[in-house]
Design a protein around this motif. Structure first.
Motif, PDB file in Angstrom:
ATOM      1  N   LYS A 203       0.825  -1.211   0.000  1.00  0.00           N
ATOM      2  CA  LYS A 203       0.000   0.000   0.000  1.00  0.00           C
ATOM      3  C   LYS A 203       0.859   1.261   0.000  1.00  0.00           C
ATOM      4  O   LYS A 203       0.544   2.246  -0.697  1.00  0.00           O
ATOM      5  N   LEU A 204       1.961   1.263   0.775  1.00  0.00           N
ATOM      6  CA  LEU A 204       2.831   2.435   0.836  1.00  0.00           C
ATOM      7  C   LEU A 204       3.370   2.795  -0.539  1.00  0.00           C
ATOM      8  O   LEU A 204       3.522   3.977  -0.871  1.00  0.00           O
ATOM      9  N   GLY A 205       3.717   1.778  -1.332  1.00  0.00           N
ATOM     10  CA  GLY A 205       4.175   2.016  -2.689  1.00  0.00           C
ATOM     11  C   GLY A 205       5.578   2.583  -2.811  1.00  0.00           C
ATOM     12  O   GLY A 205       5.973   3.031  -3.895  1.00  0.00           O
ATOM     13  N   LEU A 418      -3.951  -5.254  -1.337  1.00  0.00           N
ATOM     14  CA  LEU A 418      -3.337  -6.108  -2.356  1.00  0.00           C
ATOM     15  C   LEU A 418      -4.192  -6.135  -3.620  1.00  0.00           C
ATOM     16  O   LEU A 418      -3.679  -6.054  -4.734  1.00  0.00           O
ATOM     17  N   GLY A 419      -5.509  -6.266  -3.417  1.00  0.00           N
ATOM     18  CA  GLY A 419      -6.402  -6.244  -4.566  1.00  0.00           C
ATOM     19  C   GLY A 419      -6.310  -4.936  -5.325  1.00  0.00           C
ATOM     20  O   GLY A 419      -6.267  -4.920  -6.568  1.00  0.00           O
ATOM     21  N   GLN A 420      -6.258  -3.824  -4.586  1.00  0.00           N
ATOM     22  CA  GLN A 420      -6.137  -2.514  -5.231  1.00  0.00           C
ATOM     23  C   GLN A 420      -4.830  -2.393  -6.002  1.00  0.00           C
ATOM     24  O   GLN A 420      -4.793  -1.885  -7.128  1.00  0.00           O
ATOM     25  N   ALA A 421      -3.743  -2.883  -5.396  1.00  0.00           N
ATOM     26  CA  ALA A 421      -2.443  -2.801  -6.057  1.00  0.00           C
ATOM     27  C   ALA A 421      -2.419  -3.649  -7.326  1.00  0.00           C
ATOM     28  O   ALA A 421      -1.833  -3.246  -8.341  1.00  0.00           O
ATOM     29  N   MET A 422      -3.057  -4.814  -7.279  1.00  0.00           N
ATOM     30  CA  MET A 422      -3.068  -5.678  -8.461  1.00  0.00           C
ATOM     31  C   MET A 422      -3.954  -5.122  -9.558  1.00  0.00           C
ATOM     32  O   MET A 422      -3.686  -5.318 -10.749  1.00  0.00           O
ATOM     33  N   GLN A 452     -12.764 -11.516  -2.212  1.00  0.00           N
ATOM     34  CA  GLN A 452     -13.503 -10.289  -1.911  1.00  0.00           C
ATOM     35  C   GLN A 452     -12.633  -9.048  -2.045  1.00  0.00           C
ATOM     36  O   GLN A 452     -13.156  -7.930  -2.154  1.00  0.00           O
ATOM     37  N   SER A 453     -11.310  -9.241  -2.012  1.00  0.00           N
ATOM     38  CA  SER A 453     -10.397  -8.101  -2.124  1.00  0.00           C
ATOM     39  C   SER A 453     -10.140  -7.689  -3.561  1.00  0.00           C
ATOM     40  O   SER A 453      -9.422  -6.716  -3.806  1.00  0.00           O
TER      41      SER A 453
END
Length: 491
Positions: A203-205, A418-422, A452-453
């Motif tokens: 998330k930090l990126g 993780l879902g957002q990053a992918m 669900q993510s």
């Protein structure tokens, strides 16, 4: 189970809590640069002879004024002669919070494994290390291993979800730059609470990764139904193991799959209906659950069809005077055994079907290091005499003081990051490992939360093993796991 209790239960290889503060005088720290020890070795991994460098190094984390505030020690194993730009590198940590990398480093992936207990401990070669395919960097966060807050500084800034993730991310970023590995394919591996840390680092990126590996995924489904629904399949597998249900020729995996199908259809529908569920239907569901998980239907019905881990663990084998483990449901302990402080009360802690190694007739040597009663523990002897790293600290495998001081900052499931990053990075891939008999981080709970993510299924590699929380405690699993990791870093 509370998040605090979960964290204690999920810490794996244990030594006493020990002190948090650095043993090194402040003046000595101020006068020196971060310590680095480099040695060269040869090992045989995956049937291949590999020459490698071992690099044990400190990274100083600084406070707001720019002064060194904490030392984080990393242990890297780097294949010699490989092209740095194309050679993958993996950063590895465990969970706790307050747990070192010991299980992953000296039980799964490092070039050496630690066997035995107490003075009988020895370090032996680990032919299953994936070092032939990927460089390995083991990170012990502040307060674990040899990593410490420095004199005059507190550890609390590093003992929260956000502070911990930021500090470990900074260590990775610094290590890559210091060792000229910014162009290398990069992977991140976390186990147990380390899966939460991994999600927060993503998330930090600050550092981009090609893949993330999650072992024993910490997942926290919300609602009045899903915590129970996602536990049921693991109960069924454990009941199969202890022969508390009719196997009828079915394997543990088949029972697990059958329970998954029931859990996400009839079972979740019944829970959603709650008090409006007709008595006859409630009885039918309780009986079906009984057939799958081995508890009496009357007991299940008395719990309103909602079973917690404690209900299952203490009731499944109660007729034998036993309870099951939580980290590994195959383990047992007498119900009347003396009380112990968590996580030591869990018989699943460090459970393995492999028999303990026989005591050697004479102290064996590992690269010239003898582990005798006159030597420090095998792990510290290995650092000092094989890796050439001298520290004023004592290696801390688990620091319960860190665990007690931890700020979960409200908790909440981190896997959505993780879902957002992918979704944002079409090249990011995920590797998820679960144990069939793990009741602490149940396998179906992990699958549910990843779905669900928003994790794209075509970029998810899922590997389920017939084991507990640490699937690598048994040789067959350990070899298969290493092979799966090799395949993941070589897409």
């Amino acid at each position: 189970m509370s998040m605090r209790s979960f964290a204690l239960a999920a810490a794996l290889v244990l030594v006493g809590p020990g002190a948090i503060a650095s043993a090194e005088p402040a003046a000595a720290v101020a006068a020196r640069a971060p310590q680095v020890a480099e040695t060269r070795h040869t090992g045989r991994f995956n049937g291949k002879e590999v020459r490698y460098r071992a690099l044990v190094s400190e990274t100083f984390l600084t406070d707001e004024a720019g002064a060194p505030a904490a030392s984080v020690v990393t242990t890297a194993y780097l294949r010699e002669g490989a092209d740095a730009a194309s050679r993958p590198i993996m950063f590895i940590f465990n969970g706790g919070p307050g747990a070192s990398t010991t299980p992953l480093h000296f039980g799964a992936f490092g070039p050496k494994r630690r066997l035995g207990e107490g003075a009988a401990q020895v370090m032996v070669d680990n032919p299953d290390s994936p070092l032939d395919a990927v460089d390995l960097v083991f990170i012990d966060p502040v307060g674990t291993g040899y990593s410490r807050p420095l004199p005059g500084h507190e550890g609390q800034p590093y003992w929260s979800r956000s502070g911990d993730a930021a500090s470990v991310s900074k260590v990775i970023e610094t290590w890559l730059a210091a060792n000229g590995r910014e162009a290398s394919p990069r992977y991140l591996l976390g186990q147990s609470y380390g899966t939460t840390r991994a999600a927060l680092i993503v998330k930090l990126g600050e550092v981009k990764f090609d893949g993330v590996l999650l072992f024993a995924l910490v997942a926290s489904p919300e609602g009045l139904e899903m915590p129970y629904v996602t536990s049921l399949p693991s109960y069924a597998a454990v009941a199969w193991w202890h022969r508390k249900i009719d196997r009828d020729g079915r394997t543990a995996q088949q029972i697990y799959d059958e329970a998954v199908e029931f859990a996400r259809t009839d079972y979740v529908s019944a829970l959603i209906r709650g008090a409006s569920l007709p008595a006859a239907e409630k009885r039918r569901i309780a009986q079906r659950m009984s057939d799958l998980i081995g508890l009496p239907a009357d007991y299940i019905e008395s719990k309103d069809l909602r079973l917690k881990n404690e209900d299952f663990m203490f009731q499944l084998l109660a007729d034998q005077g036993l309870r099951t483990g939580q980290l590994d449901g195959r383990a047992t302990r007498r119900l009347d055994a003396p009380a112990q402080r968590p996580p030591y009360d869990d018989p699943g802690l460090n459970f393995s079907l492999e028999p303990p190694p026989a005591a050697p007739p004479a102290p064996p040597k590992v690269e010239g290091v003898a582990a005798t009663s006159d030597e420090p523990p095998a792990l510290e002897a290995y650092y000092r005499q094989t890796l050439g790293f001298e520290s004023a600290e004592t290696y801390n495998s688990l620091n319960l003081d860190v665990n007690s001081a931890w700020d979960f900052e409200g908790g909440g499931d981190a896997n959505g990051f993780l879902g957002q990053a992918m979704q944002a990075d079409p090249n990011l891939r995920l590797f998820w490992v679960s144990g069939l008999y793990d009741l602490t981080t149940p396998s179906y709970r992990g699958r549910y939360i990843l779905d669900q993510s928003g994790v794209p299924p075509e970029r998810l590699v899922a590997a389920q093993f017939p084991g507990g929380h640490s699937v690598f405690t048994e040789e067959t699993n350990r070899k298969a796991l290493a092979d799966a990791v090799r395949a993941f870093v070589r897409p």
